[in-house]
Design a protein around this motif. Structure first.
Motif, PDB file in Angstrom:
ATOM      1  N   TYR A  71       0.824  -1.222   0.000  1.00 54.72           N
ATOM      2  CA  TYR A  71       0.000   0.000   0.000  1.00 54.72           C
ATOM      3  C   TYR A  71       0.855   1.267   0.000  1.00 54.72           C
ATOM      4  CZ  TYR A  71       1.074   0.434   4.961  1.00 54.72           C
ATOM      5  OH  TYR A  71       1.732   0.566   6.157  1.00 54.72           O
ATOM      6  N   TYR A  74       1.345   3.105  -3.315  1.00 53.31           N
ATOM      7  CA  TYR A  74       0.285   3.983  -3.806  1.00 53.31           C
ATOM      8  C   TYR A  74       0.617   5.456  -3.590  1.00 53.31           C
ATOM      9  CZ  TYR A  74      -2.440  -0.357  -3.896  1.00 53.31           C
ATOM     10  OH  TYR A  74      -2.883  -1.627  -4.138  1.00 53.31           O
ATOM     11  N   TYR A  79      -2.639  10.300  -9.059  1.00 51.95           N
ATOM     12  CA  TYR A  79      -4.077  10.429  -9.239  1.00 51.95           C
ATOM     13  C   TYR A  79      -4.816   9.270  -8.589  1.00 51.95           C
ATOM     14  CZ  TYR A  79      -2.320  13.627 -12.763  1.00 51.95           C
ATOM     15  OH  TYR A  79      -1.627  14.627 -13.405  1.00 51.95           O
ATOM     16  N   GLN A  80      -5.999   9.564  -8.083  1.00 48.46           N
ATOM     17  CA  GLN A  80      -6.829   8.527  -7.476  1.00 48.46           C
ATOM     18  C   GLN A  80      -7.165   7.436  -8.491  1.00 48.46           C
ATOM     19  OE1 GLN A  80      -7.411   8.368  -4.225  1.00 48.46           O
ATOM     20  NE2 GLN A  80      -8.341   6.370  -4.563  1.00 48.46           N
ATOM     21  N   SER A  81      -7.373   7.820  -9.735  1.00 49.26           N
ATOM     22  CA  SER A  81      -7.682   6.825 -10.773  1.00 49.26           C
ATOM     23  C   SER A  81      -6.500   5.884 -10.999  1.00 49.26           C
ATOM     24  CB  SER A  81      -8.066   7.526 -12.078  1.00 49.26           C
ATOM     25  OG  SER A  81      -6.999   8.334 -12.538  1.00 49.26           O
ATOM     26  N   SER A  82      -5.295   6.374 -10.835  1.00 57.46           N
ATOM     27  CA  SER A  82      -4.103   5.535 -10.980  1.00 57.46           C
ATOM     28  C   SER A  82      -4.012   4.534  -9.832  1.00 57.46           C
ATOM     29  CB  SER A  82      -2.839   6.391 -10.994  1.00 57.46           C
ATOM     30  OG  SER A  82      -2.892   7.331 -12.032  1.00 57.46           O
ATOM     31  N   ILE A  83      -4.285   5.018  -8.635  1.00 56.89           N
ATOM     32  CA  ILE A  83      -4.283   4.130  -7.468  1.00 56.89           C
ATOM     33  C   ILE A  83      -5.325   3.036  -7.658  1.00 56.89           C
ATOM     34  CG2 ILE A  83      -4.784   3.992  -4.993  1.00 56.89           C
ATOM     35  CD1 ILE A  83      -3.659   6.893  -4.807  1.00 56.89           C
ATOM     36  N   LYS A  84      -6.501   3.422  -8.112  1.00 59.54           N
ATOM     37  CA  LYS A  84      -7.574   2.450  -8.316  1.00 59.54           C
ATOM     38  C   LYS A  84      -7.186   1.401  -9.353  1.00 59.54           C
ATOM     39  CE  LYS A  84     -12.478   2.092  -9.225  1.00 59.54           C
ATOM     40  NZ  LYS A  84     -13.737   2.796  -9.434  1.00 59.54           N
ATOM     41  N   GLU A  85      -6.540   1.817 -10.431  1.00 59.83           N
ATOM     42  CA  GLU A  85      -6.117   0.877 -11.464  1.00 59.83           C
ATOM     43  C   GLU A  85      -5.125  -0.138 -10.906  1.00 59.83           C
ATOM     44  OE1 GLU A  85      -3.811   0.790 -15.765  1.00 59.83           O
ATOM     45  OE2 GLU A  85      -4.856   2.623 -15.177  1.00 59.83           O
ATOM     46  N   GLN A  87      -4.752  -0.942  -7.705  1.00 55.54           N
ATOM     47  CA  GLN A  87      -5.466  -1.748  -6.722  1.00 55.54           C
ATOM     48  C   GLN A  87      -6.266  -2.860  -7.397  1.00 55.54           C
ATOM     49  OE1 GLN A  87      -7.571   1.430  -4.689  1.00 55.54           O
ATOM     50  NE2 GLN A  87      -6.267   1.208  -2.873  1.00 55.54           N
ATOM     51  N   GLN A  88      -6.907  -2.547  -8.508  1.00 46.11           N
ATOM     52  CA  GLN A  88      -7.661  -3.562  -9.239  1.00 46.11           C
ATOM     53  C   GLN A  88      -6.731  -4.647  -9.771  1.00 46.11           C
ATOM     54  OE1 GLN A  88      -9.750  -1.067 -12.056  1.00 46.11           O
ATOM     55  NE2 GLN A  88     -11.551  -0.935 -10.750  1.00 46.11           N
ATOM     56  N   ASP A  91      -5.778  -6.766  -6.763  1.00 46.48           N
ATOM     57  CA  ASP A  91      -6.901  -7.616  -6.364  1.00 46.48           C
ATOM     58  C   ASP A  91      -7.081  -8.791  -7.306  1.00 46.48           C
ATOM     59  OD1 ASP A  91      -7.417  -6.040  -4.171  1.00 46.48           O
ATOM     60  OD2 ASP A  91      -9.064  -4.928  -5.119  1.00 46.48           O
TER      61      ASP A  91
END
Length: 95
Positions: A71, A74, A79-85, A87-88, A91
């Motif tokens: 983590y 991160y 960008y939050q969208s980069s973190i989300k990508e 993270q996905q 996962d």
């Protein structure tokens, strides 16, 4: 990788002007090695472009010795969208 080897890799990467060169060197160096999450974060943050940060963060996931601390990587993403990508990706990689 021991801390001295990580430092040598860091110095080598810092001498590169372009992300593509940095990525190639990091990939070669970590093909059969792992590094701590904090060092992974430092390498990801060294990339100039966000797409390269994302690419390297995904690559680093399987090469981080202390995955429970992934983590921290991160923090190197802008960008939050980069973190989300990322993270996905993480996962989907986990069993």
């Amino acid at each position: 990788m021991d801390p001295q080897e990580v430092d040598v890799l860091w110095q080598t990467v810092q001498r590169q002007s372009f992300d593509d060169n940095k990525l190639a060197i990091i990939r070669e160096a970590l093909r059969e090695a792992s590094i701590p999450a904090d060092d992974a974060r430092r390498f990801v943050a060294s990339m100039t472009f966000d797409r390269n940060r994302i690419e390297l963060a995904k690559y680093m996931y399987t090469r981080v010795a202390d995955r429970q601390n992934f983590y921290r990587v991160y923090e190197a993403l802008q960008y939050q969208s980069s973190i989300k990508e990322v993270q996905q990706y993480v996962d989907a990689y986990r069993p």
